[in-house]
Write a protein that holds these residues in place. Structure first.
Motif, PDB file in Angstrom:
ATOM      1  N   PRO A 138     -22.325   4.790 -36.447  1.00  0.00           N
ATOM      2  CA  PRO A 138     -23.433   3.829 -36.592  1.00  0.00           C
ATOM      3  C   PRO A 138     -22.990   2.382 -36.447  1.00  0.00           C
ATOM      4  CG  PRO A 138     -23.601   5.540 -38.258  1.00  0.00           C
ATOM      5  CD  PRO A 138     -22.274   5.728 -37.580  1.00  0.00           C
ATOM      6  N   ALA A 139     -21.837   2.049 -36.991  1.00  0.00           N
ATOM      7  CA  ALA A 139     -21.351   0.670 -36.873  1.00  0.00           C
ATOM      8  C   ALA A 139     -21.088   0.304 -35.421  1.00  0.00           C
ATOM      9  CB  ALA A 139     -20.084   0.487 -37.715  1.00  0.00           C
ATOM     10  N   MET A 140     -20.564   1.257 -34.635  1.00  0.00           N
ATOM     11  CA  MET A 140     -20.296   0.993 -33.219  1.00  0.00           C
ATOM     12  C   MET A 140     -21.596   0.811 -32.445  1.00  0.00           C
ATOM     13  SD  MET A 140     -20.128   2.296 -29.910  1.00  0.00           S
ATOM     14  CE  MET A 140     -20.048   4.078 -29.990  1.00  0.00           C
ATOM     15  N   VAL A 141     -22.588   1.658 -32.722  1.00  0.00           N
ATOM     16  CA  VAL A 141     -23.874   1.545 -32.023  1.00  0.00           C
ATOM     17  C   VAL A 141     -24.558   0.229 -32.375  1.00  0.00           C
ATOM     18  CG1 VAL A 141     -26.169   2.565 -31.757  1.00  0.00           C
ATOM     19  CG2 VAL A 141     -24.149   4.041 -31.877  1.00  0.00           C
ATOM     20  N   GLY A 142     -24.549  -0.135 -33.660  1.00  0.00           N
ATOM     21  CA  GLY A 142     -25.149  -1.401 -34.076  1.00  0.00           C
ATOM     22  C   GLY A 142     -24.443  -2.598 -33.459  1.00  0.00           C
ATOM     23  N   ILE A 191     -22.607  -3.294 -41.096  1.00  0.00           N
ATOM     24  CA  ILE A 191     -23.020  -1.891 -41.161  1.00  0.00           C
ATOM     25  C   ILE A 191     -21.931  -1.010 -41.756  1.00  0.00           C
ATOM     26  CG2 ILE A 191     -23.748   0.104 -39.785  1.00  0.00           C
ATOM     27  CD1 ILE A 191     -24.881  -1.904 -37.755  1.00  0.00           C
ATOM     28  N   GLY A 192     -20.691  -1.219 -41.331  1.00  0.00           N
ATOM     29  CA  GLY A 192     -19.605  -0.335 -41.751  1.00  0.00           C
ATOM     30  C   GLY A 192     -18.277  -1.046 -41.748  1.00  0.00           C
ATOM     31  N   GLU A 193     -17.310  -0.487 -41.005  1.00  0.00           N
ATOM     32  CA  GLU A 193     -15.949  -1.026 -41.002  1.00  0.00           C
ATOM     33  C   GLU A 193     -15.524  -1.401 -39.587  1.00  0.00           C
ATOM     34  OE1 GLU A 193     -11.355   0.431 -41.926  1.00  0.00           O
ATOM     35  OE2 GLU A 193     -13.049   1.614 -42.664  1.00  0.00           O
ATOM     36  N   LEU A 194     -15.111  -2.638 -39.406  1.00  0.00           N
ATOM     37  CA  LEU A 194     -14.562  -3.104 -38.133  1.00  0.00           C
ATOM     38  C   LEU A 194     -13.066  -2.836 -38.131  1.00  0.00           C
ATOM     39  CD1 LEU A 194     -14.890  -4.751 -35.458  1.00  0.00           C
ATOM     40  CD2 LEU A 194     -14.374  -6.785 -36.816  1.00  0.00           C
TER      41      LEU A 194
END
Length: 255
Positions: A138-142, A191-194
């Protein structure tokens, strides 16, 4: 039978003679953007060819280069220094004069054939490459959505290397790619983790050929065919009479 052995021995000797000055170089990192940036520096620092990448899961990625022994050593040394700067170096290896059987078994034979046939090029691309890696899909898509909305870039593909690591790959002008990656970083962290980012201003064409490309960019675009059901109505043709044959009545005026 002796003749066959002699022929076989001659062919093996000729192959070994061909590869006596060649070497394989391997640099391993734990991030896809890091391995692409490392491979870019290896190509630009020495006269080597990028055979490709090997991804074995857990985020481990290895760039494989091939060339003359001295050039490969220089490329691997440069790659190791680059990967250390990214904080992603795992290991390096240089194999002088690898036996042909090794190159056939390793998953690089098709790329080697492509290089042998002159398919590689060291021309620079006019567009930059941006890579943004997150831990979590999800973080990559966002982040990809944010990058597309922030600048004039195109999402070319994405890469998964295990351990939950996903990388969005974009292309575009250097300034736009840099702006897009910055916007993607904020969204990924929200959203998540970079995990890692990389901007390569002018990648070599050989590096481009090793990056994944979505099928929508590989397939040739078909022309858009819109059915047209409206037909132009035929206009009624009116025949104009010959004025010389038309009798015009003359009225006399009386004073």
């Amino acid at each position: 039978m002796d003749a066959n052995r002699q022929n076989s021995g001659y062919s093996e000797q000729s192959v070994q003679h061909e590869f006596r000055d060649m070497a394989l170089g391997l640099v391993s990192t734990q991030s896809f953007p890091a391995i692409v940036g490392t491979a870019d520096m290896m190509l630009k620092s020495a006269g080597v060819h990028l055979v490709g990448y090997e991804k074995i899961g857990g985020g481990h990625c290895t760039a494989i280069v091939r060339g003359k022994i001295a050039e490969v050593r220089l490329a691997v040394e440069t790659g190791a220094q680059t990967a250390k700067q990214f904080g992603q170096l795992i290991s390096t290896l240089v194999i002088p004069r690898p036996f042909p059987n090794l190159e056939i078994i390793l998953p690089i034979s098709s790329r080697l054939s492509h290089l042998t046939n002159g398919g590689a090029s060291h021309r620079l691309s006019n567009q930059a490459v941006g890579l943004l890696e997150t831990r979590g899909f999800p973080a990559m898509v966002g982040a990809a959505d944010a990058m597309l909305k922030a600048a004039d870039v195109r999402l070319m593909s994405y890469e998964r290397i295990g351990a939950g690591l996903c990388t969005a790959i974009i292309r575009g002008p250097v300034s736009d790619v840099a702006m897009a990656v910055e916007a993607g970083m904020f969204e990924a962290e929200r959203i998540g983790e970079l995990n890692a980012v990389m901007v390569i201003p002018r990648p070599l064409e050989e590096l481009d050929q090793t990056l994944p490309l979505a099928s929508c960019w590989i397939e040739q675009r078909q022309p858009l065919r819109v059915p047209i059901n409206v037909k132009e109505q035929e206009k009624e043709v009116i025949q104009i009479p010959d004025l010389q044959k038309v009798e015009i009545p003359i009225q006399e005026e009386y004073l």
